[in-house]
Design an enzyme around this catalytic site. Structure first.
Site, short mmCIF file in Angstrom:
data_model
loop_
_atom_site.label_atom_id
_atom_site.label_comp_id
_atom_site.label_asym_id
_atom_site.label_seq_id
_atom_site.Cartn_x
_atom_site.Cartn_y
_atom_site.Cartn_z
N LYS A 121 8.50 -0.69 6.50
CA LYS A 121 7.45 0.33 6.37
C LYS A 121 6.78 0.50 7.71
O LYS A 121 6.67 -0.44 8.49
CB LYS A 121 6.40 -0.11 5.34
CG LYS A 121 5.63 1.05 4.75
CD LYS A 121 6.47 1.72 3.69
CE LYS A 121 5.72 2.72 2.88
NZ LYS A 121 6.40 2.99 1.59
N1 GLU Z 1 8.05 6.20 0.88
C1 GLU Z 1 8.90 6.14 -0.28
C2 GLU Z 1 8.65 4.86 -1.04
O1 GLU Z 1 7.64 4.22 -0.88
C3 GLU Z 1 10.36 6.37 0.05
C4 GLU Z 1 11.00 5.40 0.96
C5 GLU Z 1 12.40 5.76 1.40
O2 GLU Z 1 12.95 6.74 0.90
O3 GLU Z 1 12.92 5.05 2.25
O4 GLU Z 1 9.42 4.48 -1.88
#
Ligand code: GLU
Length: 431
Positions: A121
């Protein structure tokens, strides 16, 4: 004999960053599963902390000619089952510990739906609502250059999250591709379709939430028709699931966003509301509705409560007031561990984030596969594959839940942590 883990999950050994610390929450959830699985200490220790965390400071010149510096992060919690995977958020409240929590939730989420990714993240501390398009573009490119050694199609693949979107992903693809000398679409997911994005990605988190809700209705032997729904948050996730539950015959009685909220017992049309939000920027003052705040929404008599905004909104101060029978977690980490215990006692059926909102990363996986092959699926194919993956995950979790008499969240963590632990055990890195 092998030394076994015996951890008191009520006393994690980290210092909270703030009174509510999402990383502490994520650790408590992990430790419950680690205890249940009786993990070997080397596996427990390896999975507890992120593999990598980086803080960067980037400077851009604002439209008014002033230079401004911004702090950003990228955390890779795990690359055991594949490249780190996870979004990038722009928020004034972003922090390293928040990224650490969100990155670990990505590890568990990818493992629950059994896709070959780890978890990561990123975030930039900024107020995206106060930055122009030009400033956001410069900031995104500088941030990408600052983390360019970490990311890559086989290393770490960012995606959209709060206040980032397909345009942001296109800018990341461009900045990264500049460093490589050729267009590398597979470095990010959630891109525009004309740049190697996948059909169905934009609505994917909402779509996945709905698949899980449909299966939950089958499991609970209820129908969705006529059910009253309240939604916290009306961004990408909140608005997508709102349209789907509305189509299934549910009645949306309340919606809130960061500016305020609206309530109408007779029902709110999510399609008209989404158009209104495009024009005004918020759900507030939507015609024929009364104002409502988050706390009142959480306590509303309704059937399904959908937190689709930030972490920690359902906590020990309001969990006992929840009257919904089902909580469908669209957000990451919307329910604290203390709240979870209260909800369990009150027999609220919680569909946990790492299962429920995994539709986004599932379609991200399909996007990555399409980019690597340079061969693209129809929207029907994407939907079908997503449905198969999400529904399989739901019943995998239900099996663990019923066999072990644990909550849906505990079952999802047990499944996820066990899958990652098995991979690590086979690799033998850290033993
Ligand atoms: N931000 C989204 C989540 O928290 C998608 C993450 C992604 O597709 O890598 O699941």
């Amino acid at each position: 004999m092998k030394e076994k883990t015996k951890i008191d999950y009520t006393k994690p050994d980290i210092t909270p960053e703030k009174s509510f610390d999402p990383f502490l929450e994520s650790l408590m959830q992990f430790e419950k599963a680690a205890n249940f699985l009786d993990l070997e200490p080397w596996i427990y220790k390896r999975l507890k902390y992120p593999e990598r965390e980086i803080t960067v400071h980037v400077t851009i010149t604002l439209d008014n000619g002033h230079a401004e510096s911004f702090t950003g992060f990228r955390v890779q919690h795990s690359t055991i089952r594949g490249p780190a995977k996870g979004g990038i958020r722009y928020s004034p409240d972003a922090s390293l510990n928040e990224c650490k929590a969100l990155a670990s939730w990505m590890t568990w989420k990818c493992a629950v739906v059994n896709i070959p990714f780890g978890g990561g993240k990123g975030a930039v501390i900024c107020n995206p609502l106060k930055l122009s398009e030009n400033e956001l573009r410069k900031l995104t490119k500088e941030y990408t250059l600052a983390i360019r050694d970490l990311i890559g199609p086989f290393k770490d693949i960012p995606a959209p999250d709060m206040f980032t979107n397909e345009q942001t992903m296109a800018w990341i693809a461009e900045a990264y591709s500049q460093t490589q000398g050729y267009l590398e679409p597979a470095v990010v997911t959630g891109k525009p379709v004309y740049l190697g994005g996948s059909l169905g990605r934009k609505e994917a988190t909402g779509t996945g939430l709905f698949f899980v809700l449909e299966e939950a209705a089958k499991y609970l032997k209820i129908t969705l028709e006529g059910k009253k729904v309240a939604i916290l948050g009306f961004g990408n996730v909140g608005s997508s699931i709102a349209k789907l539950v509305h189509k299934a015959g549910c009645r949306i009685i309340a919606v809130t966003d960061m500016f305020g909220g609206i309530y109408n017992e007779k029902g709110i049309d999510p399609i008209a509301l989404a158009q209104y939000v495009v024009q005004t920027g918020s759900v507030t003052n939507f015609p024929d509705c009364d104002p409502i705040d988050n706390e009142t929404l959480i306590a509303l008599p309704c059937d399904i409560l959908i937190p689709a905004a930030i972490e920690g909104q359902i906590n020990k101060s309001n969990a006992a007031q929840v009257k919904a029978k089902i909580i469908l977690e669209g957000a990451n980490g919307p329910t604290t561990t203390e709240a979870d215990e209260i909800l369990n006692e009150n027999q609220v059926f919680v569909l946990p984030d790492i299962l429920a909102n995994a539709g986004g990363v599932t379609v991200s996986y399909l996007e990555w596969v399409q980019d690597l092959q340079r061969y693209f699926f129809s929207e029907e194919e994407v939907l079908k594959k997503t449905e198969t993956i999400m529904k399989q995950a739901f019943w995998d979790v239900v099996k663990i839940m019923t066999e072990n008499k644990v909550s849906m969240r505990e079952a999802a963590y047990i499944l996820a942590v066990d899958r990652v632990a098995q991979a690590l055990r086979a690799l033998g890195r850290g033993v």
